[in-house]
Design a protein around this motif. Structure first.
Motif, PDB file in Angstrom:
ATOM      1  N   TYR A 106     -12.178  14.129 -20.224  1.00 36.05           N
ATOM      2  CA  TYR A 106     -13.126  15.224 -20.098  1.00 36.05           C
ATOM      3  C   TYR A 106     -12.840  16.356 -21.079  1.00 36.05           C
ATOM      4  CZ  TYR A 106     -16.245  18.700 -18.271  1.00 36.05           C
ATOM      5  OH  TYR A 106     -17.247  19.638 -18.166  1.00 36.05           O
ATOM      6  N   CYS A 107     -11.606  16.796 -21.145  1.00 35.42           N
ATOM      7  CA  CYS A 107     -11.264  18.019 -21.883  1.00 35.42           C
ATOM      8  C   CYS A 107     -10.903  17.777 -23.338  1.00 35.42           C
ATOM      9  CB  CYS A 107     -10.080  18.722 -21.223  1.00 35.42           C
ATOM     10  SG  CYS A 107     -10.367  19.145 -19.508  1.00 35.42           S
ATOM     11  N   GLY A 108     -10.568  16.552 -23.676  1.00 33.29           N
ATOM     12  CA  GLY A 108     -10.064  16.315 -25.020  1.00 33.29           C
ATOM     13  C   GLY A 108      -8.551  16.351 -25.025  1.00 33.29           C
ATOM     14  N   GLU A 109      -7.985  16.305 -26.232  1.00 31.47           N
ATOM     15  CA  GLU A 109      -6.537  16.193 -26.343  1.00 31.47           C
ATOM     16  C   GLU A 109      -5.855  17.515 -25.978  1.00 31.47           C
ATOM     17  OE1 GLU A 109      -4.681  14.104 -29.884  1.00 31.47           O
ATOM     18  OE2 GLU A 109      -3.775  16.108 -30.010  1.00 31.47           O
ATOM     19  N   ARG A 110      -4.923  17.448 -25.073  1.00 28.42           N
ATOM     20  CA  ARG A 110      -4.233  18.656 -24.621  1.00 28.42           C
ATOM     21  C   ARG A 110      -2.728  18.406 -24.544  1.00 28.42           C
ATOM     22  NH1 ARG A 110      -7.691  22.210 -21.984  1.00 28.42           N
ATOM     23  NH2 ARG A 110      -9.727  22.026 -22.988  1.00 28.42           N
ATOM     24  N   GLY A 111      -1.989  19.523 -24.603  1.00 25.85           N
ATOM     25  CA  GLY A 111      -0.532  19.448 -24.575  1.00 25.85           C
ATOM     26  C   GLY A 111       0.007  19.244 -23.174  1.00 25.85           C
ATOM     27  N   LEU A 112       1.233  18.789 -23.142  1.00 23.56           N
ATOM     28  CA  LEU A 112       1.946  18.483 -21.915  1.00 23.56           C
ATOM     29  C   LEU A 112       1.916  19.614 -20.888  1.00 23.56           C
ATOM     30  CD1 LEU A 112       3.695  16.216 -20.919  1.00 23.56           C
ATOM     31  CD2 LEU A 112       5.620  17.187 -22.155  1.00 23.56           C
ATOM     32  N   GLU A 113       1.935  20.866 -21.371  1.00 19.41           N
ATOM     33  CA  GLU A 113       2.071  21.991 -20.447  1.00 19.41           C
ATOM     34  C   GLU A 113       0.889  22.093 -19.483  1.00 19.41           C
ATOM     35  OE1 GLU A 113       2.861  22.854 -23.943  1.00 19.41           O
ATOM     36  OE2 GLU A 113       0.761  22.562 -24.391  1.00 19.41           O
ATOM     37  N   GLU A 114      -0.212  21.387 -19.767  1.00 19.34           N
ATOM     38  CA  GLU A 114      -1.374  21.466 -18.875  1.00 19.34           C
ATOM     39  C   GLU A 114      -1.344  20.412 -17.768  1.00 19.34           C
ATOM     40  OE1 GLU A 114      -5.130  21.447 -20.870  1.00 19.34           O
ATOM     41  OE2 GLU A 114      -4.621  23.177 -22.125  1.00 19.34           O
ATOM     42  N   PHE A 115      -0.389  19.483 -17.839  1.00 14.72           N
ATOM     43  CA  PHE A 115      -0.452  18.333 -16.937  1.00 14.72           C
ATOM     44  C   PHE A 115       0.720  18.301 -15.965  1.00 14.72           C
ATOM     45  CE2 PHE A 115      -2.690  17.209 -20.807  1.00 14.72           C
ATOM     46  CZ  PHE A 115      -3.833  16.567 -20.341  1.00 14.72           C
ATOM     47  N   THR A 116       0.489  17.663 -14.838  1.00 17.97           N
ATOM     48  CA  THR A 116       1.552  17.412 -13.869  1.00 17.97           C
ATOM     49  C   THR A 116       1.662  15.903 -13.682  1.00 17.97           C
ATOM     50  OG1 THR A 116       0.873  19.417 -12.751  1.00 17.97           O
ATOM     51  CG2 THR A 116       2.377  17.985 -11.554  1.00 17.97           C
ATOM     52  N   TYR A 117       2.880  15.444 -13.615  1.00 16.47           N
ATOM     53  CA  TYR A 117       3.126  14.011 -13.518  1.00 16.47           C
ATOM     54  C   TYR A 117       3.309  13.598 -12.071  1.00 16.47           C
ATOM     55  CZ  TYR A 117       5.404   9.531 -14.541  1.00 16.47           C
ATOM     56  OH  TYR A 117       5.722   8.206 -14.633  1.00 16.47           O
ATOM     57  N   ARG A 118       2.844  12.430 -11.748  1.00 14.57           N
ATOM     58  CA  ARG A 118       3.117  11.926 -10.407  1.00 14.57           C
ATOM     59  C   ARG A 118       3.913  10.625 -10.429  1.00 14.57           C
ATOM     60  NH1 ARG A 118       0.912  12.136  -4.739  1.00 14.57           N
ATOM     61  NH2 ARG A 118       1.442  10.098  -3.902  1.00 14.57           N
ATOM     62  N   GLY A 119       3.498   9.664 -11.259  1.00 17.87           N
ATOM     63  CA  GLY A 119       4.278   8.427 -11.313  1.00 17.87           C
ATOM     64  C   GLY A 119       3.404   7.194 -11.361  1.00 17.87           C
ATOM     65  N   ASP A 120       4.043   6.089 -11.077  1.00 16.51           N
ATOM     66  CA  ASP A 120       3.470   4.750 -11.177  1.00 16.51           C
ATOM     67  C   ASP A 120       2.058   4.679 -10.588  1.00 16.51           C
ATOM     68  OD1 ASP A 120       2.976   2.044 -11.186  1.00 16.51           O
ATOM     69  OD2 ASP A 120       5.017   1.515 -10.591  1.00 16.51           O
ATOM     70  N   ALA A 121       1.121   4.216 -11.397  1.00 15.97           N
ATOM     71  CA  ALA A 121      -0.260   4.105 -10.921  1.00 15.97           C
ATOM     72  C   ALA A 121      -0.603   2.685 -10.490  1.00 15.97           C
ATOM     73  CB  ALA A 121      -1.222   4.569 -12.011  1.00 15.97           C
ATOM     74  N   THR A 122       0.380   1.810 -10.533  1.00 13.91           N
ATOM     75  CA  THR A 122       0.047   0.428 -10.197  1.00 13.91           C
ATOM     76  C   THR A 122       0.227   0.146  -8.707  1.00 13.91           C
ATOM     77  OG1 THR A 122       2.297  -0.358 -10.618  1.00 13.91           O
ATOM     78  CG2 THR A 122       0.767  -0.374 -12.481  1.00 13.91           C
ATOM     79  N   VAL A 123       0.908   1.056  -8.009  1.00 13.95           N
ATOM     80  CA  VAL A 123       1.086   0.809  -6.574  1.00 13.95           C
ATOM     81  C   VAL A 123      -0.198   1.165  -5.826  1.00 13.95           C
ATOM     82  CG1 VAL A 123       3.571   1.150  -6.614  1.00 13.95           C
ATOM     83  CG2 VAL A 123       2.077   3.114  -6.257  1.00 13.95           C
ATOM     84  N   THR A 124      -0.513   0.399  -4.803  1.00 11.75           N
ATOM     85  CA  THR A 124      -1.724   0.738  -4.035  1.00 11.75           C
ATOM     86  C   THR A 124      -1.384   0.894  -2.558  1.00 11.75           C
ATOM     87  OG1 THR A 124      -2.183  -1.617  -4.099  1.00 11.75           O
ATOM     88  CG2 THR A 124      -3.590  -0.225  -5.446  1.00 11.75           C
ATOM     89  N   ARG A 125      -2.091   1.821  -1.979  1.00 13.19           N
ATOM     90  CA  ARG A 125      -1.830   2.159  -0.584  1.00 13.19           C
ATOM     91  C   ARG A 125      -2.271   1.002   0.311  1.00 13.19           C
ATOM     92  NH1 ARG A 125      -3.950   5.185   3.828  1.00 13.19           N
ATOM     93  NH2 ARG A 125      -2.374   6.598   4.641  1.00 13.19           N
ATOM     94  N   PRO A 126      -1.366   0.513   1.169  1.00 12.84           N
ATOM     95  CA  PRO A 126      -1.754  -0.591   2.052  1.00 12.84           C
ATOM     96  C   PRO A 126      -2.909  -0.163   2.952  1.00 12.84           C
ATOM     97  CG  PRO A 126       0.628  -0.272   2.088  1.00 12.84           C
ATOM     98  CD  PRO A 126       0.041   0.880   1.342  1.00 12.84           C
ATOM     99  N   GLU A 127      -3.727  -1.114   3.294  1.00 12.51           N
ATOM    100  CA  GLU A 127      -4.885  -0.766   4.120  1.00 12.51           C
ATOM    101  C   GLU A 127      -4.581  -0.908   5.594  1.00 12.51           C
ATOM    102  OE1 GLU A 127      -8.586  -2.149   2.608  1.00 12.51           O
ATOM    103  OE2 GLU A 127      -8.124  -0.709   0.999  1.00 12.51           O
ATOM    104  N   THR A 128      -3.505  -1.596   5.890  1.00 14.21           N
ATOM    105  CA  THR A 128      -3.254  -1.850   7.309  1.00 14.21           C
ATOM    106  C   THR A 128      -2.071  -1.042   7.836  1.00 14.21           C
ATOM    107  OG1 THR A 128      -2.353  -3.491   8.811  1.00 14.21           O
ATOM    108  CG2 THR A 128      -2.124  -3.951   6.494  1.00 14.21           C
ATOM    109  N   LEU A 129      -2.191  -0.712   9.129  1.00 14.04           N
ATOM    110  CA  LEU A 129      -1.127   0.026   9.799  1.00 14.04           C
ATOM    111  C   LEU A 129      -0.283  -0.914  10.651  1.00 14.04           C
ATOM    112  CD1 LEU A 129      -3.277   3.052  10.955  1.00 14.04           C
ATOM    113  CD2 LEU A 129      -1.579   3.017   9.132  1.00 14.04           C
ATOM    114  N   ASP A 130      -0.585  -2.173  10.516  1.00 13.96           N
ATOM    115  CA  ASP A 130       0.101  -3.178  11.294  1.00 13.96           C
ATOM    116  C   ASP A 130       1.581  -3.211  10.977  1.00 13.96           C
ATOM    117  OD1 ASP A 130      -1.346  -5.199  12.932  1.00 13.96           O
ATOM    118  OD2 ASP A 130       0.281  -6.386  12.005  1.00 13.96           O
ATOM    119  N   GLN A 131       2.418  -3.433  12.007  1.00 10.56           N
ATOM    120  CA  GLN A 131       3.858  -3.461  11.744  1.00 10.56           C
ATOM    121  C   GLN A 131       4.241  -4.516  10.719  1.00 10.56           C
ATOM    122  OE1 GLN A 131       6.341  -1.336  12.157  1.00 10.56           O
ATOM    123  NE2 GLN A 131       4.675  -0.080  12.940  1.00 10.56           N
ATOM    124  N   THR A 132       3.411  -5.568  10.638  1.00 12.12           N
ATOM    125  CA  THR A 132       3.714  -6.607   9.652  1.00 12.12           C
ATOM    126  C   THR A 132       3.604  -6.072   8.236  1.00 12.12           C
ATOM    127  OG1 THR A 132       1.403  -7.218   9.672  1.00 12.12           O
ATOM    128  CG2 THR A 132       2.868  -8.483  11.104  1.00 12.12           C
TER     129      THR A 132
END
Ligand SMILES: Cc1cc2nc3c(=O)[nH]c(=O)nc-3n(C[C@H](O)[C@H](O)[C@H](O)COP(=O)(O)OP(=O)(O)OC[C@H]3O[C@@H](n4cnc5c(N)ncnc54)[C@H](O)[C@@H]3O)c2cc1C
Ligand SMILES: NC(=O)c1ccc[n+]([C@@H]2O[C@H](COP(=O)([O-])OP(=O)(O)OC[C@H]3O[C@@H](n4cnc5c(N)ncnc54)[C@H](O)[C@@H]3O)[C@@H](O)[C@H]2O)c1
Ligand SMILES: Cc1cc2nc3c(=O)[nH]c(=O)nc-3n(C[C@H](O)[C@H](O)[C@H](O)COP(=O)(O)O)c2cc1C
Ligand SMILES: [Zn+2]
Lengths: 428, 87, 999, 204
Positions: free
Chosen positions: B7-33
């Motif tokens: 959206y904004c174009g190329e920007r420097g690091l100081e504008e961003f916050t890091y979170r981490g790995d984007a390949t993990v996905t939140r499980p859909e089930t609450l089952d103990q299994t």
């Protein structure tokens, strides 16, 4: 460990002392011999320790305390090329949580006897570590920590602002955005010369017969029938009855060779040193309203650092925003350093665990042991980490002060989260 | 480091916050299994030494969460997308 | 030319140079009052004044002079300026002379000439590489008390200032197509080519005068003297609209994404910076392409006594002669392994300096050198070497020269001009991690892999001929412009001849007499390298760390290559195999103040001011930093001497009558959209979709790992509109978290959110008289009776004559209370209006302390309890965790370790002795147990003096807490020797049924 | 209480009109707090982008920019601040009026949230405006890349800012958080002092 007593190195001829310096100096310094050998790796060892940071201490204690003889330390680069050789040298045991406190205090005690033990001057300098606080809640949090230390029999003092002013008059007490309200002092904390620790352990381990193999990279872990039986390296395979990993920053990579996935991310932490100056700062001081901590090295440079760069990285170097952030903290704390010059910056690969605390444990692969997750605080742990890891490897059970550092704590929720940041490694 | 925000174009690091790995996905089930899946999601990371898909937040810009593909050995940025897909 | 016409500058040449003889400048060095000229550096002015001894080395305190004419200087370091402006370790070679300059020598005592620590030299055999690792181990306690202080005092060079730096610094950003680093022939040609092609160009040079070696050599470009061509090139560039010239600017670091860091010395050439301008400006330059044209650094040959004042690099000798018209000596010996000898000899002779001998290490000395020697009347020693520079404190007095047959001759001289060849200035090419590559032919490290977008030109690329520097620079500039879409219409490259640049590697004189230094500043000698190798430190990085080679303020710019070569020799390996230690930013040391820029003192971090700030300041409020906010902590009244007195009055006034507090700093988030309720159900542990419009509810948020993230109240203002509040501390974090949840986890939800923290000025009005005050503020016909607007009601109102505001019936204090919000521009007026409306009821404003007291009295957790280590169960909020839906943290919160009854849980405590004071941070230990870690059962988080109860109370976490109400335990505080016996109780101390809220 | 509340500009008592900084001739920049602007966050509802665009076009004769731009309409202009997000700004609909108007006209198509009080708007204009902003703004304002109508949301001296270029003077409108206005002003005036600046009284 109580039975650690000064011990004569096997290689008596090369015992270091003022006298040996004198004698050698008079003979043109021609009599010195290498601090450690450069052996070719053997085909098989009882224990192969991978990584020459904590790994050196591990090998030393395996030999000294647990009587193992046939040990190799495998290091992919030069001895001390890892974080043990690039940290800001602070040692302390001012931890908060019960899982940590006794462990770091054991380390502190080992530091206190290290030089005599190793016959190497590592410049253990108990000049005092001060954590500043700038608000009442922060004071309460430090009081909680200081009391936790005192309950463990560790020295801690809570200083008010006047006491702080007397100890460190160069701090900004008058025009600060976040005024200094006092500090938590551990007098026994201080600094230890990082490189000397490497060389001292290296020399002492070598003297006990440990093979230190530099420029040897582990590229695979040989697992037979669910058991680790050796490593592949760029200098050929090496068999081992037990394989012990202490490869900070690369833990995920090396563990993956045995099919393991770890609660660890690799991050970069930068550190900085200024040009040398005459004595300026006598203690280790940590700013509490930003990311900045500092001490003065014996050569005269102010050695300082701050926060992680904050993103996964294996590049061993950082970027400008953190340099600025750290220097802003420095100027906020000590406005007299404005004209001092930053001489060099560098980075290290931090093994950031998901709760900010270390792991010393067996792995699901038999015969494979893991020492990892030291984050930015594992230098001070070197002696205790080595000893506890050696204990685990030799006895197959955790050392009593390291029982909390288990891998399963993440699943169970018994995390050791000193900062309360949760499973977000770059915030620890 | 400079990140080209879609959206904004190329920007420097100081504008961003890091979170981490984007390949993990939140499980859909609450089952103990699903316990292993949850532990995986919350705690375990591949932490590769190479290209890494990761979440960055353009907090000082457009507030978009981005998926950035970055070689963590060189910091070279190989691609950037909006995490939520096109608005 | 002749030396020494002006009597006050005995070594100043009568003619020539790029100095302005019409502008004499006075300066002081130690106790010498001297004069130089505009255009001088401190070093050139000292040379013109015949001052040779300028510093002392790090370890042995050996006398040192000036070695170079640039930022690579290892020896001539001084303390510049005085008082809070004192700058230690400043290179005399880069200090631009100004009138009134004052500099002092350093690392000596009592004076430069008589330095007592020079006795260290006598002990040199025992102070070799790494000596301290081998000794000082006994007795253990002596290290800190005796040895370390002595070592620290002797080491360390200059003294830092002790008071705050008075000068301002700035940061700045710049963007360009092509960044040219270095304004020598290669850089100027590159900038011209790129600029003429229409590219946006920035040209940085660390010198105050662009031109590089062009100003230092008697050469020509085209038909002009080289320096004149440089001046014309600069003028042409200055006239181009999209070219920015940045003199006095060193590019010191290369970072990711084409980001270059550069330090501009804006005011360092002035006694103090001009008003409203910074001392230095720290630039971040984002460049699409870069041409590195940083030249090359000459390196010495290592020989005995090579560190004495009077031993100078040949190129620096020429710089002083040609650019500064200052003669570094009267009688010189030239010592080289390369063709530089010729020009050096010729330039010396032309300036009237006697050249006693030209010592060339090569067997075949080229004709140019022979001829120059002959013309100068100098003895030519082919395949010769200087075995020792002899002399004293004030410098070289003679050279002991050995010829190829081993015969010695002793020649009187006061200058030895030495050249061991050139090392391309490639540091910046390595900042992203690339290793340089050894080039055998040029006996130098050349750039390895380059940072993306960078090209290297001129001497930095290992091309030492002037002609090829110009051509290569031009081509690099044109290429860069072309790659960015500009056409290549850059005109012709400037032309010049290539000077001879033959060289035969020669690193150190093996049969040297006396100490031969590899690293001058850190006193690393050839014998130290040998000792290190014997001790086993044979890897380049080990050698560096063991001997400190290359770790001084010059980072080995002149010494490292020879150091590696000596190591190679000592370990019988080729130099290429030994490699090179790692180059790291910054390229030159950079002032810490410049990194901080504007962000120091009170401006360290921006300050957020609450809407009532001006009013509170007028009332004399005491403010406290909470995050970046400044909040009123309490409002002292006349006669009050103690904070507790003020706070107690505020609490009492509130509980007995009515109080008002600015709560605008709480995070406020508008959450809107058809799925807003669903979204809140997923981010809060409890349920919000069922909340009726016009109502508010307390909400608890967890992190995905099951621990508590934050809490707050959220009101439903419309079917599709919620108004969430967060704690002040977590406002930014929560906003980021919500956006993550929405954009990453549930992008399909139709929900929008935006922070409105700043939009609303919000005041809590609390106390039995709160309703009357609120009613007086609201426009008529708005009913705030308990029936019409009960506890937890929320909705729009109009205030004070039509201002659209909002009213929430919330209470943190436990009293009948409202929060009233108006658009922030009315915040100032509203607090005044509240005070007026409340006056008849005896309203008191209260600050964060009183707020804290009242919330502790009510047992509400806040920052000390929401510390990221606690669970809903710990806080007694286990019931809030909905079982009917998924929400962030639900699964992990259910792990046994997070709900273990043995965990510490929130309790209240009160001292058994009513007068006893409690202190946060004490640990709980059973009554009669010893105070030790085995008995540690929790800790005290928050304490307050309760005016209503008349004693101190506290909140804390205690193992099995709820089962232990009534038990007496110890709040152990060994840290402050202040143990207190306390009784455990429920965390809510006042009105536990909440009757007061609901009246 | 019936006496109405008076609005207080974010820089009341801070932005002192007059000539400051270096020199006393023509200032490098002029600075002025704009208290006349209505500023409102507009966030598109899911899948309503097109409908919203049309509604905005018909209600305000304005175009919603797809990117970070400022596009003026008849009475209301829109600045792109993020995907599906805009700031509506209007000099004629100040106070809360703009939000009320937008809420009514964009119902069901966008979420609307008044920001007019949460922000302070400062106009910087003059030949040295770019040089002043370069001391904190990490964005290239060269006329070849940032021209009248260009807009950006970024950070200056650790403070968030949304700005757009107004004309070729050049003049820029800077939107900052209200609580930070005083800190921002301190950075701004420190940065402008080198070139000399003049503070013009706030517009309302
Ligand atoms: C800038 C900085 C400042 C710090 N400051 C402090 C401080 O003040 N106090 C403190 O206590 N801690 C500090 N730390 C943290 C501390 O340095 C580390 O936690 C600690 O040194 C880790 O020790 P280690 O032995 O696990 O890792 P390392 O010392 O990094 O050792 C791991 C070794 O494994 C080797 N290796 C990796 N992969 C392989 C492979 N495949 N084959 C063979 N060998 C391999 C590596 O080359 C490395 O030498 C700091 C760290 C940094 C970077
Ligand atoms: N005959 C030889 O053996 C020999 C050897 C080396 C150089 N030379 C001569 O030297 C010249 C080389 O030309 P050139 O243009 O490559 O180099 P140069 O040395 O003439 O210019 C380099 C310029 O870069 C500047 N600089 C260096 N690092 C910088 C940084 N990080 N930031 C900002 N500025 C920086 C220096 O101040 C200098 O002005 C030619 O005239 C060549 O003939 C000759
Ligand atoms: C405590 C400490 C002090 C240091 N002091 C200096 C110093 O005075 N001079 C210097 O050049 N480097 C100093 N360094 C940095 C090292 O040169 C080097 O950068 C660091 O050990 C990382 O190694 P690398 O840069 O080779 O990757 C110091 C490092 C540490 C850990
Ligand atoms: Zn963006």
């Amino acid at each position: 460990m109580s039975n650690i007593t000064p011990q004569t190195s096997q290689n008596d001829a090369m015992r270091y002392s003022a006298l040996s310096i004198l004698a050698n100096g008079l003979r043109g310094n021609r009599g010195w011999t290498p601090a450690w050998r450069e052996p070719e790796p053997k085909a098989e060892y009882d224990v192969v320790v991978v990584g020459a940071g904590h790994g050196l201490a591990t090998a030393y204690y395996l030999a000294k305390e647990y009587g193992l003889r046939n040990i190799a330390v495998i290091e992919r680069s030069y001895l001390g090329s890892g974080n043990i050789g690039r940290n800001t040298t602070i040692v302390r045991s001012n931890y908060l949580l019960p899982g940590n406190v006794p462990f770091y205090e054991l380390s502190m005690k080992l530091w206190e006897g290290l030089e005599q033990d190793l016959n190497y001057n590592a410049m253990v300098s108990q000049r005092g570590v001060i954590n500043l606080f700038h608000s009442d809640p922060q004071r309460d949090a430090y009081a909680r920590r200081g009391n936790a230390m005192r309950l463990h029999g560790i020295d801690a003092e809570l200083l008010d602002v006047e006491a702080m002013r007397a100890m460190a008059p160069m701090l900004d007490f008058d025009n600060a955005r976040f005024p200094i309200k006092g500090g938590l002092l551990q007098r026994r904390g201080g600094t230890v010369r990082h490189d000397a620790v490497v060389w001292g352990y290296g020399r002492a381990a070598d003297a006990r017969g440990v093979d230190i193999v530099q420029n040897c990279e582990v590229t695979g872990i040989t697992v037979e029938a669910g058991r680790a039986v050796g490593v592949e390296t760029n200098r050929g395979p090496i068999r081992a009855k037990k394989v012990a990993l202490a490869v900070a920053g690369n833990s995920s990579q090396v563990a993956a060779m045995a099919g393991l996935r770890l609660p660890i991310e690799t991050h970069v932490l930068q550190a900085f040193v200024t040009e040398g100056i005459k004595p300026f700062l006598d203690h280790v001081v940590t700013f509490g309203a930003g990311h900045f901590y500092v001490s003065q090295s014996d050569k005269g440079g102010l050695v300082f650092g701050g926060d992680l760069d904050g993103y996964n990285s294996y590049a061993q170097r950082g970027n400008l925003p953190v340099v600025e952030d750290v220097c802003e903290g420095g100027m906020a704390l000590m406005p007299a350093i404005g004209r001092l010059r930053l001489l060099r910056s560098w980075g290290g690969l931090m093994d950031m665990s998901m709760d900010g605390s270390p792991i010393i444990d067996r792995t699901p692969v038999q015969g494979l042991y893991l020492n990892a997750g030291w984050c930015y605080g594992g230098f001070k742990a070197t002696p205790a980490s080595g000893l506890c890891f050696a204990h685990l490897i030799a006895r197959d059970e955790p050392h009593p002060v390291a029982t909390a550092y288990r891998l399963d704590r993440f699943a169970s929720g018994r995390v050791i989260d000193e900062k309360g940041m949760g499973a977000q490694p770059n915030l620890h | 480091m400079r990140i080209r925000c879609p959206y904004c174009g190329e920007r420097g690091l100081e504008e961003f916050t890091y979170r981490g790995d984007a390949t993990v996905t939140r499980p859909e089930t609450l089952d103990q299994t699903a316990e292993a899946a949850w532990v995986d999601y919350v705690y375990l990371r591949d932490n590769p030494a190479g290209p890494h898909r990761e979440h960055w937040y353009h907090g000082a810009g457009c507030h978009a969460w981005l998926v950035v593909t970055r070689d963590v050995r060189t910091h070279e940025i190989l691609g950037v997308e909006l995490a939520g897909g096109p608005a | 030319m002749t030396i020494g016409t002006p009597t006050d500058q005995p070594s100043r040449l009568a003619f020539g140079g790029l100095i302005d003889r019409r502008l004499p400048l006075r300066f002081r060095f130690d106790d010498l009052e001297l004069t130089g000229y505009a255009g001088d550096t401190l070093a050139s002015a000292l040379i013109a004044n015949d001052v040779k001894l300028v510093g002392r080395s790090f370890k042995y305190h050996r006398p040192r002079g000036i070695l170079t004419a640039g930022s690579e200087e290892p020896n001539a370091l001084v303390e510049l300026r005085a008082g809070p402006r004192r700058e230690p370790n400043t290179r005399a070679t880069t200090i631009e002379l100004y009138d009134g300059l004052a500099a002092d020598s350093q690392n000596r005592w009592p004076s430069l000439r008589h330095d007592l620590l020079a006795v260290n030299q006598l002990a040199a055999p025992f102070l070799g590489a790494g000596f301290y690792y081998k000794t000082f181990m006994w007795p253990a306690a002596f290290w800190e008390k005796v040895y370390e202080p002595a070592i620290r005092r002797a080491a360390g060079l200059g003294r830092a200032a002790t008071a705050a730096d008075p000068d301002p610094y700035e940061k700045a950003f710049a963007f360009c197509d092509v960044l040219v680093i270095g304004g020598g022939p290669a850089g100027l040609a590159a900038a011209l080519a790129a600029g003429r092609a229409g590219a946006r160009v920035i040209l940085c040079d660390e010198d105050f005068l662009a031109g590089g070696r062009l100003n230092a050599e008697r050469r020509g470009v085209g038909d002009k003297p080289a320096y004149a061509w440089a001046a014309e090139a600069v003028a042409e560039l200055a006239a181009m609209p999209d070219v920015t010239l940045m003199p006095r600017t060193t590019v010191y670091g290369v970072y990711d994404g084409g980001t270059y860091a550069a330090i501009e010395r804006v005011g360092d050439h002035l006694p103090v910076p001009a008003p409203h301008t910074p001392r230095q400006r720290n630039w971040k330059i984002v460049a699409k392409r870069t041409v590195l044209a940083a030249g090359a650094i000459e390196r010495p040959i290592v020989f005995g006594g090579n560190d004495r004042p009077g031993v100078m690099l040949a190129g620096a000798v020429r710089t002083y002669l040609n650019r500064f018209a200052a003669a570094p000596g009267r009688r010189a010996v030239v010592f080289a392994n390369n063709d530089e000898a010729a020009a050096t000899t010729a330039d010396l002779a032309a300036a009237g300096v006697v050249v006693a001998a030209v010592v060339d290490t090569r067997r075949d000395v080229p004709a140019a050198t022979r001829e120059a020697a002959k013309a100068a009347g100098a003895l030519l020693v082919a395949e010769g070497r200087i075995v020792e520079a002899k002399g004293g404190r004030r410098g070289v007095r003679s050279a002991l020269i050995r010829n190829r047959d081993g015969r010695d001759m002793h020649l009187a001289c006061d200058l030895i001009a030495v050249s061991g060849g050139w090392s391309p200035t490639i540091q910046l090419t390595s900042h992203l991690g690339a290793k340089p590559m050894w080039d055998e032919a040029r006996a130098a490290q050349l750039p390895g892999a380059l940072p993306p977008g960078m090209a290297v030109a001129g001497a930095a690329a290992g091309d030492f001929g002037l002609g090829s520097c110009l051509a290569e620079g031009h081509a690099a500039g044109a290429d860069a412009a072309e790659a960015l879409g500009h056409d290549r219409s850059s005109g012709a490259a400037p032309v010049a001849d290539d000077e001879p640049a033959g060289l035969a590697p020669y690193w150190h004189v093996k049969d040297s007499a006396g100490k031969a230094f590899v690293d001058f500043q850190n006193d690393v000698s050839v014998s130290d390298v040998a000792l290190a190798v014997r001790d086993g430190f044979r890897i380049a990085e080990h050698l560096k760390r063991y001997t400190t080679l290359g770790m001084a303020t010059d980072q080995g710019k002149t010494g490292n290559t020879a150091g590696m070569a000596v190591l190679a020799e000592a370990t019988a390996r080729p130099v290429a195999e030994v490699g090179m230690t790692t180059f790291r930013p910054p390229y030159v040391p950079v002032a810490i103040g410049a990194f901080a820029g504007h962000h120091r003192g009170k401006a360290f971090r921006p300050t957020r001011l609450a809407p009532s700030h001006a009013w509170a300041a007028e009332r004399g409020a005491v403010f406290v930093e909470t995050g970046n906010w400044l909040r009123a902590q309490w409002y002292p009244e006349a006669g009050e001497t103690d904070w507790l007195e003020s706070v107690t009055r505020e609490v009492k006034g509130t509980r007995e009558r009515v109080g008002v507090c600015d709560v605008s700093t709480l995070g406020k988030i508008d959450v809107q959209g058809p799925d807003a309720g669903t979204f809140l159900d997923r981010v809060y542990a409890n349920t919000f979709s069922t909340l009726p419009v016009g109502k508010a509810r307390y909400g608890l948020m967890l992190r995905e790992d099951g621990f508590v993230l934050d809490d707050g109240t959220t009101a439903r203002l419309g079917e599709e509109h919620y108004f969430m509040t967060t704690t002040t501390a977590n406002a930014v974090k929560v906003m980021q978290h919500l956006e993550y949840c929405h954009q990453v986890i549930w992008p399909d939800l139709d929900v929008q959110m935006v922070s409105v923290t700043e939009q609303w000025a919000q005041y809590a009005i609390a106390g039995p008289k709160a309703r009357a005050v609120v009613a007086a503020l609201l426009d008529p016909s708005q009913d705030v009776s308990n029936e019409a607007f009960p506890y937890l009601a929320a909705g729009p109102v109009t205030v004070c004559g039509g201002v659209a505001g909002r009213l929430y019936r919330l209470s943190f204090s436990g009293e009948l209370a409202y929060e009233i919000g108006v658009p922030a521009r009315y915040g100032d007026a509203l607090i005044r209006a509240i005070m007026t409306a409340g006056a008849p009821h005896g309203i008191v404003p209260y600050g964060t302390e009183a707020l804290g007291v009242m919330r502790i009295e009510k047992g509400h957790p806040a920052g000390n309890e929401l510390n990221g280590q606690t669970t809903a169960h710990d806080l007694g909020f286990g019931k809030l965790l909905s079982k009917k839906k998924d929400f962030i943290g639900r699964f992990m919160a259910a792990r046994p370790a997070l709900t273990d009854p043995g965990r510490t849980t929130l309790v209240g405590v009160k001292p058994v002795e009513p007068g006893a004071r409690l202190r946060g941070g004490a640990h709980f230990v059973p009554r009669d147990a010893t105070v030790s870690s085995e008995n540690d059962q929790g800790y005290l988080t928050s304490v307050a003096f309760s005016p209503e109860l008349g004693h101190w109370i506290g909140l804390g976490f205690l193992a099995n807490g709820p089962e232990r109400y009534g038990e007496v335990i110890r709040a152990a505080d060994p840290l402050r020797s202040a143990d207190v016996m306390v009784e455990v109780c429920a965390p809510c101390f006042i009105d536990p049924e909440g009757a007061r809220l609901r009246v | 209480m019936s006496e109405t509340l008076t609005a207080r500009p974010a820089l009341a008592g801070i932005a002192l009109p007059g000539r400051h900084g270096t020199g006393n001739g023509a200032p490098g920049v002029t600075l002025r707090e704009r208290t006349d602007l209505g500023v409102v966050a507009v966030m598109a509802r899911k899948g309503q982008g097109e409908a919203l665009r049309m509604a905005v076009a018909s209600a305000y004769r304005a175009t919603l920019p797809d990117t970070a731009r400022y596009l003026a309409g008849q009475t209301v202009g829109f600045v792109g601040t993020g995907p599906g997000q805009w700031l509506a700004v209007s000099a004629s609909l100040g106070g809360g009026a703009l939000a009320v108007d937008l809420t009514a006209k964009l119902a069901g198509l966008a979420s609307v949230s008044d920001q007019g009080d949460g922000r302070a708007v400062i106009r910087i204009a003059g030949p040295r405006a770019r040089d002043v902003l370069a001391k904190g703004l990490p964005i290239d304002l060269h006329p070849s890349v940032f021209a009248p109508g260009s807009a950006a949301t970024s950070i200056i001296s650790l403070m968030g800012v949304t700005l757009w270029q107004v004309d070729e003077t050049p003049a820029y409108d800077l939107v900052v958080f209200r609580s930070l206005a005083v800190s921002f002003w301190s950075w701004l005036t420190d940065s402008a002092a080198e070139y000399g600046y003049e503070v013009v009284p706030a517009t309302n």
